[in-house]
Design a protein around this motif. Sequence first.
Motif, PDB file in Angstrom:
ATOM      1  N   LEU A 137      46.478  41.004  24.974  1.00  0.00           N
ATOM      2  CA  LEU A 137      47.009  40.743  26.114  1.00  0.00           C
ATOM      3  C   LEU A 137      46.282  41.276  27.483  1.00  0.00           C
ATOM      4  N   ILE A 138      45.906  40.704  28.337  1.00  0.00           N
ATOM      5  CA  ILE A 138      45.542  41.105  29.615  1.00  0.00           C
ATOM      6  C   ILE A 138      46.302  40.838  30.787  1.00  0.00           C
ATOM      7  N   MET A 139      46.968  41.879  31.180  1.00  0.00           N
ATOM      8  CA  MET A 139      47.632  41.737  32.163  1.00  0.00           C
ATOM      9  C   MET A 139      47.028  42.159  33.720  1.00  0.00           C
ATOM     10  N   GLY A 140      47.131  41.240  34.421  1.00  0.00           N
ATOM     11  CA  GLY A 140      46.525  41.032  35.610  1.00  0.00           C
ATOM     12  C   GLY A 140      44.903  40.276  35.503  1.00  0.00           C
ATOM     13  N   ALA A 141      44.925  39.328  34.735  1.00  0.00           N
ATOM     14  CA  ALA A 141      43.866  38.394  34.334  1.00  0.00           C
ATOM     15  C   ALA A 141      43.252  37.854  35.297  1.00  0.00           C
ATOM     16  N   THR A 142      43.963  37.447  36.538  1.00  0.00           N
ATOM     17  CA  THR A 142      43.307  36.714  37.500  1.00  0.00           C
ATOM     18  C   THR A 142      42.414  37.523  38.449  1.00  0.00           C
ATOM     19  N   GLY A 143      42.601  38.779  38.395  1.00  0.00           N
ATOM     20  CA  GLY A 143      41.635  39.479  39.104  1.00  0.00           C
ATOM     21  C   GLY A 143      40.192  39.482  38.568  1.00  0.00           C
ATOM     22  N   ASN A 144      39.182  40.335  39.439  1.00  0.00           N
ATOM     23  CA  ASN A 144      37.802  40.213  38.925  1.00  0.00           C
ATOM     24  C   ASN A 144      37.757  40.886  37.484  1.00  0.00           C
ATOM     25  N   SER A 145      38.320  42.056  37.593  1.00  0.00           N
ATOM     26  CA  SER A 145      38.171  42.684  36.397  1.00  0.00           C
ATOM     27  C   SER A 145      39.042  42.226  35.224  1.00  0.00           C
ATOM     28  N   GLY A 146      40.091  41.532  35.548  1.00  0.00           N
ATOM     29  CA  GLY A 146      40.793  40.694  34.507  1.00  0.00           C
ATOM     30  C   GLY A 146      39.875  39.595  33.678  1.00  0.00           C
ATOM     31  N   GLN A 147      39.577  38.720  34.879  1.00  0.00           N
ATOM     32  CA  GLN A 147      38.507  37.622  34.402  1.00  0.00           C
ATOM     33  C   GLN A 147      37.631  38.224  33.392  1.00  0.00           C
ATOM     34  N   MET A 148      36.750  39.264  33.866  1.00  0.00           N
ATOM     35  CA  MET A 148      35.772  39.868  32.953  1.00  0.00           C
ATOM     36  C   MET A 148      36.214  40.363  31.744  1.00  0.00           C
ATOM     37  N   ALA A 149      37.517  40.864  31.277  1.00  0.00           N
ATOM     38  CA  ALA A 149      38.206  41.246  30.213  1.00  0.00           C
ATOM     39  C   ALA A 149      38.331  40.276  29.487  1.00  0.00           C
ATOM     40  N   VAL A 150      38.617  38.939  29.853  1.00  0.00           N
ATOM     41  CA  VAL A 150      38.857  37.615  29.142  1.00  0.00           C
ATOM     42  C   VAL A 150      37.614  37.399  28.434  1.00  0.00           C
ATOM     43  N   GLN A 151      36.583  37.353  29.084  1.00  0.00           N
ATOM     44  CA  GLN A 151      35.351  37.137  28.448  1.00  0.00           C
ATOM     45  C   GLN A 151      34.804  38.116  27.465  1.00  0.00           C
ATOM     46  N   ILE A 152      34.941  39.419  27.993  1.00  0.00           N
ATOM     47  CA  ILE A 152      34.540  40.503  27.004  1.00  0.00           C
ATOM     48  C   ILE A 152      35.111  40.501  25.791  1.00  0.00           C
ATOM     49  N   ALA A 153      36.630  40.335  25.874  1.00  0.00           N
ATOM     50  CA  ALA A 153      37.247  40.502  24.509  1.00  0.00           C
ATOM     51  C   ALA A 153      37.122  39.189  23.588  1.00  0.00           C
ATOM     52  N   LYS A 154      36.575  38.201  24.314  1.00  0.00           N
ATOM     53  CA  LYS A 154      36.086  37.035  23.232  1.00  0.00           C
ATOM     54  C   LYS A 154      34.928  37.337  22.566  1.00  0.00           C
ATOM     55  N   LEU A 155      33.895  38.028  23.637  1.00  0.00           N
ATOM     56  CA  LEU A 155      32.386  38.384  23.377  1.00  0.00           C
ATOM     57  C   LEU A 155      32.416  39.483  22.031  1.00  0.00           C
ATOM     58  N   LEU A 156      33.664  40.421  22.084  1.00  0.00           N
ATOM     59  CA  LEU A 156      33.648  41.528  21.082  1.00  0.00           C
ATOM     60  C   LEU A 156      34.424  41.146  19.923  1.00  0.00           C
ATOM     61  N   GLY A 157      34.782  39.859  19.899  1.00  0.00           N
ATOM     62  CA  GLY A 157      35.499  39.330  18.647  1.00  0.00           C
ATOM     63  C   GLY A 157      36.742  39.145  18.376  1.00  0.00           C
ATOM     64  N   ALA A 158      37.617  38.997  19.666  1.00  0.00           N
ATOM     65  CA  ALA A 158      38.984  38.739  19.690  1.00  0.00           C
ATOM     66  C   ALA A 158      39.269  37.236  19.328  1.00  0.00           C
ATOM     67  N   SER A 159      40.400  37.103  18.482  1.00  0.00           N
ATOM     68  CA  SER A 159      40.551  35.702  17.897  1.00  0.00           C
ATOM     69  C   SER A 159      41.692  35.053  18.874  1.00  0.00           C
ATOM     70  N   GLN A 160      42.437  36.036  19.723  1.00  0.00           N
ATOM     71  CA  GLN A 160      43.247  35.284  20.666  1.00  0.00           C
ATOM     72  C   GLN A 160      43.170  36.183  21.840  1.00  0.00           C
ATOM     73  N   VAL A 161      43.167  35.534  23.184  1.00  0.00           N
ATOM     74  CA  VAL A 161      43.187  36.229  24.005  1.00  0.00           C
ATOM     75  C   VAL A 161      44.338  35.474  25.087  1.00  0.00           C
ATOM     76  N   ILE A 162      45.364  36.455  25.552  1.00  0.00           N
ATOM     77  CA  ILE A 162      46.421  36.027  26.230  1.00  0.00           C
ATOM     78  C   ILE A 162      46.302  36.511  27.626  1.00  0.00           C
ATOM     79  N   ALA A 163      46.136  35.572  28.448  1.00  0.00           N
ATOM     80  CA  ALA A 163      45.808  35.808  30.077  1.00  0.00           C
ATOM     81  C   ALA A 163      47.154  35.874  30.736  1.00  0.00           C
ATOM     82  N   ALA A 164      47.605  36.722  31.596  1.00  0.00           N
ATOM     83  CA  ALA A 164      48.915  36.946  32.271  1.00  0.00           C
ATOM     84  C   ALA A 164      48.375  37.407  33.836  1.00  0.00           C
ATOM     85  N   GLY A 165      49.005  36.844  34.752  1.00  0.00           N
ATOM     86  CA  GLY A 165      48.843  36.776  36.166  1.00  0.00           C
ATOM     87  C   GLY A 165      49.808  36.085  36.828  1.00  0.00           C
TER      88      GLY A 165
END
Length: 321
Positions: A137-165
């Motif tokens: 779960l990424i809290m604050g996913a709509t910010g610049n760092s949060g958007q990067m975190a969405v991509q990075i989690a997937k790149l590093l093997g996350a099966s599910q990314v939940i974005a909250a903002g």
Amino acid sequence: MYAAVVRSFESGPKYEFFDTPKPSAKHEVLIDVLASGLHPRVRSQADGSHYTSTDELPLIPGIDGVGRLPDGRLVYFVATDSALGAFADKAVIDLRRSVPLPAHADPVLIAAAMNPAMSSWVTLRRRVQVQPGFKVLIMGATGNSGQMAVQIAKLLGASQVIAAGRDQERLHSLTAIGADVTVCLAGDPEAVAPRLGEAAAEVDIVIDYLWGKPAGLAMLPILTWRSDRSRLLTWIQIGSVAGADAVIPSAALRSANFQIIGSGQGSVTPAGYMAEFPVLIDAISDGKLTANPVVFPLSSVEAVWNAPTDSQQRIVFVPSV
């Protein structure tokens, strides 16, 4: 040289002539600065509110960037711990805090992406042991760092990314870069928390850029909905956009296998950060991570500093012509 100079923490930097710094230690060298990003961390540096602030003035802000060494090579660098940072024509850097750039690297893109990317990148590689197929779960996913975190989690093997903002439109756009589920945090935090708890009950990791009331209210609902409370949930506090303090329910710590840690300067060594930079730079340069830089000449720093900013963009200053 010319630089963006802060002479009072009550006002932003001004573009002015400043004495060129000189290297004073074995590993230091004077470089030409080609690009440096205006990150939230830079703003807190410039107003003296960051926890690492020394209150030293005058101050040239700018914590990282891309520069050209005297021999012509390009490097990504993290600024030294002095008051003379990267928002200048030239900067003294410690070569031990720099990384050579690949030939195809775009200096502006690197300057824009490295800071917002490194928080979640270093967190997922240095602060927690991720398992294949982890859920986050990424809290604050709509910010610049949060958007990067969405991509990075997937790149590093996350099966599910939940974005909250809070911004529903921006949340919707995150599905194109890896978000599997989105949760809008707009409205009363007490009303939002149960919805967030149900959506994120099975995550292994929370990457939190918000903290404050949204974090404190979300913990118990997430744990309550969890199918197996003995399975570890690690809450990683990185940013505090929603408040510097959060009320932590004592029941959250007693009723589940739940730990809260932080990630930032001090919790990861400088050597740990430096070890991650080459791989992260390659991921950015190879197009595996995207950013949205907006370029301005450094001479416009005063106007840009006070103008409204778009959290989906990252301002990058380049030398004035």
